[in-house]
Design an enzyme around this catalytic site. Structure first.
Site, PDB file in Angstrom:
ATOM      1  N   ARG A  59     -11.673 -32.216  69.486  1.00 38.05           N
ATOM      2  CA  ARG A  59     -10.833 -32.023  68.302  1.00 38.05           C
ATOM      3  C   ARG A  59      -9.423 -32.418  68.700  1.00 38.05           C
ATOM      4  NH1 ARG A  59      -9.396 -27.462  63.857  1.00 38.05           N
ATOM      5  NH2 ARG A  59     -11.384 -28.047  63.030  1.00 38.05           N
ATOM      6  N   HIS A  86     -13.209 -35.894  59.507  1.00 36.60           N
ATOM      7  CA  HIS A  86     -13.631 -34.526  59.857  1.00 36.60           C
ATOM      8  C   HIS A  86     -15.125 -34.386  59.524  1.00 36.60           C
ATOM      9  CE1 HIS A  86     -13.411 -30.472  60.941  1.00 36.60           C
ATOM     10  NE2 HIS A  86     -12.611 -29.975  60.033  1.00 36.60           N
ATOM     11  N   GLN A  89     -17.131 -30.954  59.147  1.00 40.29           N
ATOM     12  CA  GLN A  89     -16.787 -30.219  57.923  1.00 40.29           C
ATOM     13  C   GLN A  89     -17.636 -30.718  56.748  1.00 40.29           C
ATOM     14  OE1 GLN A  89     -14.254 -27.672  57.536  1.00 40.29           O
ATOM     15  NE2 GLN A  89     -15.179 -27.430  55.530  1.00 40.29           N
ATOM     16  N   ASP A 182      -7.065 -29.663  49.963  1.00 37.63           N
ATOM     17  CA  ASP A 182      -6.760 -29.409  51.383  1.00 37.63           C
ATOM     18  C   ASP A 182      -5.246 -29.201  51.478  1.00 37.63           C
ATOM     19  OD1 ASP A 182      -6.836 -29.308  54.172  1.00 37.63           O
ATOM     20  OD2 ASP A 182      -6.985 -31.491  54.430  1.00 37.63           O
ATOM     21  N   CYS A 223     -11.372 -26.600  52.708  1.00 41.69           N
ATOM     22  CA  CYS A 223     -11.860 -26.529  54.092  1.00 41.69           C
ATOM     23  C   CYS A 223     -11.156 -25.444  54.904  1.00 41.69           C
ATOM     24  CB  CYS A 223     -11.683 -27.882  54.764  1.00 41.69           C
ATOM     25  SG  CYS A 223      -9.974 -28.451  54.738  1.00 41.69           S
ATOM     26  N   ARG A 268     -20.003 -23.689  58.133  1.00 46.17           N
ATOM     27  CA  ARG A 268     -19.530 -24.423  59.320  1.00 46.17           C
ATOM     28  C   ARG A 268     -20.376 -24.004  60.529  1.00 46.17           C
ATOM     29  NH1 ARG A 268     -16.854 -28.152  60.582  1.00 46.17           N
ATOM     30  NH2 ARG A 268     -14.947 -27.450  61.572  1.00 46.17           N
TER      31      ARG A 268
HETATM   32  N1  NVA Z   1      -6.229 -31.956  56.868  1.00 44.64           N
HETATM   33  C1  NVA Z   1      -6.283 -30.726  57.631  1.00 44.64           C
HETATM   34  C2  NVA Z   1      -7.696 -30.313  57.818  1.00 44.64           C
HETATM   35  C3  NVA Z   1      -7.877 -28.980  58.480  1.00 44.64           C
HETATM   36  C4  NVA Z   1      -9.307 -28.599  58.653  1.00 44.64           C
HETATM   37  C5  NVA Z   1      -5.595 -30.939  58.955  1.00 44.64           C
HETATM   38  O1  NVA Z   1      -5.812 -31.974  59.598  1.00 44.64           O
HETATM   39  O2  NVA Z   1      -4.816 -30.100  59.371  1.00 44.64           O
HETATM   40  N1   CP Z   2     -11.974 -26.320  58.509  1.00 41.49           N
HETATM   41  C1   CP Z   2     -11.449 -26.434  59.712  1.00 41.49           C
HETATM   42  O1   CP Z   2     -11.790 -27.280  60.516  1.00 41.49           O
HETATM   43  O2   CP Z   2     -10.457 -25.546  59.898  1.00 41.49           O
HETATM   44  P1   CP Z   2      -9.753 -25.010  61.213  1.00 41.49           P
HETATM   45  O3   CP Z   2      -8.687 -25.991  61.521  1.00 41.49           O
HETATM   46  O4   CP Z   2      -9.233 -23.688  60.776  1.00 41.49           O
HETATM   47  O5   CP Z   2     -10.812 -24.925  62.265  1.00 41.49           O
END
Ligand code: NVA
Ligand code: CP
Length: 281
Positions: A59, A86, A89, A182, A223, A268
């Site tokens: 990640r 992602h 997700q 989001d 999400c 998830r």
């Molecule tokens: N677009 C958000 C998704 C979080 C799961 C981010 O990248 O922070």
């Molecule tokens: N949905 C998701 O990936 O969120 P987090 O950043 O909270 O893990």
């Protein structure tokens, strides 16, 4: 980065899938604990980790990095989120939609907000693959990249789905089955972008009016994390600076009976266990 071992004497983490305990050891490698990309190339780190672990979840930010890890590791590499996509997700989201409607094909799915972030990109591709009618409802400046839109349209043509981009909130949310949003500023983006992003995305907030314009049976999805109130430090800070106590979704919609965000969150867990099981066994 999460590193998985099928059998391990280290900290054990029990993953139970269909009654089968994966009993895997999990090691977390934070960015400060690795030389990856600094003193050691991604390709070299990938090969070292691939000798020691059975699977790697990455990640981070760069899509190229996770692809390079996958190319060299010699073990499954799972994309836990990058700037561009992602994918894990998506599995939880599609499972949640299927649970609610009993089907995916033909549903009208509207994504509101930053449609060129990881969620916007991945939802467009996932919906196209599964035959949903995907609409990105966003200011043109935040539409997904043209090339990715063309790819998604090509996929949708095969599945019976479709891909539409619109700036028009009324048209974009009318008769939708799913309204999804989001956060407006994603991980890794500088604080300096908040002002511009709020200016662009305020008209695209999911509120009671948007939900009323969707089908009566429509669900709300997110999400997470979400800025639906001021009970976070960033939420409180933004409320103070810009006078908005709710951002991408109002608290009313987030807390409503149509909101399935915690079903998504639970899914998830089930879907990532399925991915690990399917790729390691
Ligand atoms: N677009 C958000 C998704 C979080 C799961 C981010 O990248 O922070
Ligand atoms: N949905 C998701 O990936 O969120 P987090 O950043 O909270 O893990």
């Amino acid at each position: 980065m999460l590193l998985f071992e099928k059998t391990s004497t280290r900290t054990r983490c029990s993953f139970e899938v269909a009654g089968y305990d994966l009993g895997m050891g999990v090691t977390y490698l934070d960015p400060g604990s690795s030389q990856m990309g600094k003193k050691e190339s991604i390709a070299d780190t990938a090969r070292v980790l691939g000798r020691m672990y059975d699977g790697i979840e990455y990640r981070g930010f760069s899509q190229e990095l996770v692809e390079e890890l996958a190319k060299y590791a010699g073990v499954p590499v799972w994309n836990g989120l990058t700037d561009q996509f992602h994918p894990t997700q998506m599995l939880a989201d599609l499972l949640t939609i299927e649970e609610k409607f009993g089907t995916l094909k033909g549903l009208r799915f509207t994504y509101m907000g930053d449609a060129r972030n990881n969620m916007g990109n991945s939802l467009m591709i996932a919906c196209a693959k599964m035959g949903l009618h995907f609409t990105a409802c966003a200011p043109e400046a935040l539409f997904p990249a043209r090339e990715l839109v063309e790819t998604a349209k090509g996929i949708a043509a095969e599945s019976g789905g479709s891909v539409t981009l619109t700036e028009d909130v009324k048209a974009g949310t009318r008769d939708a089955d799913v309204i999804y949003t989001d956060i407006w500023v994603s991980m890794g983006e500088p604080d300096a972008v908040w002002e511009e992003r709020i200016r662009l995305l305020r008209p695209y907030q999911v509120n009671a009016g948007v939900m009323a314009n969707a089908k009566e049976s429509a669900i709300f999805m997110h999400c997470l994390p979400s800025f639906h109130d001021t009970r976070t430090t960033i939420g409180a800070d933004i409320a103070k600076k810009f006078g908005i106590p709710e951002m991408e979704v109002t608290n009313e919609v987030f807390e409503s009976a149509r909101s399935v965000v915690f079903d998504e969150a639970e899914n998830r867990m089930h879907t990532i266990k399925a991915v690990i099981y399917a790729t390691l066994h």
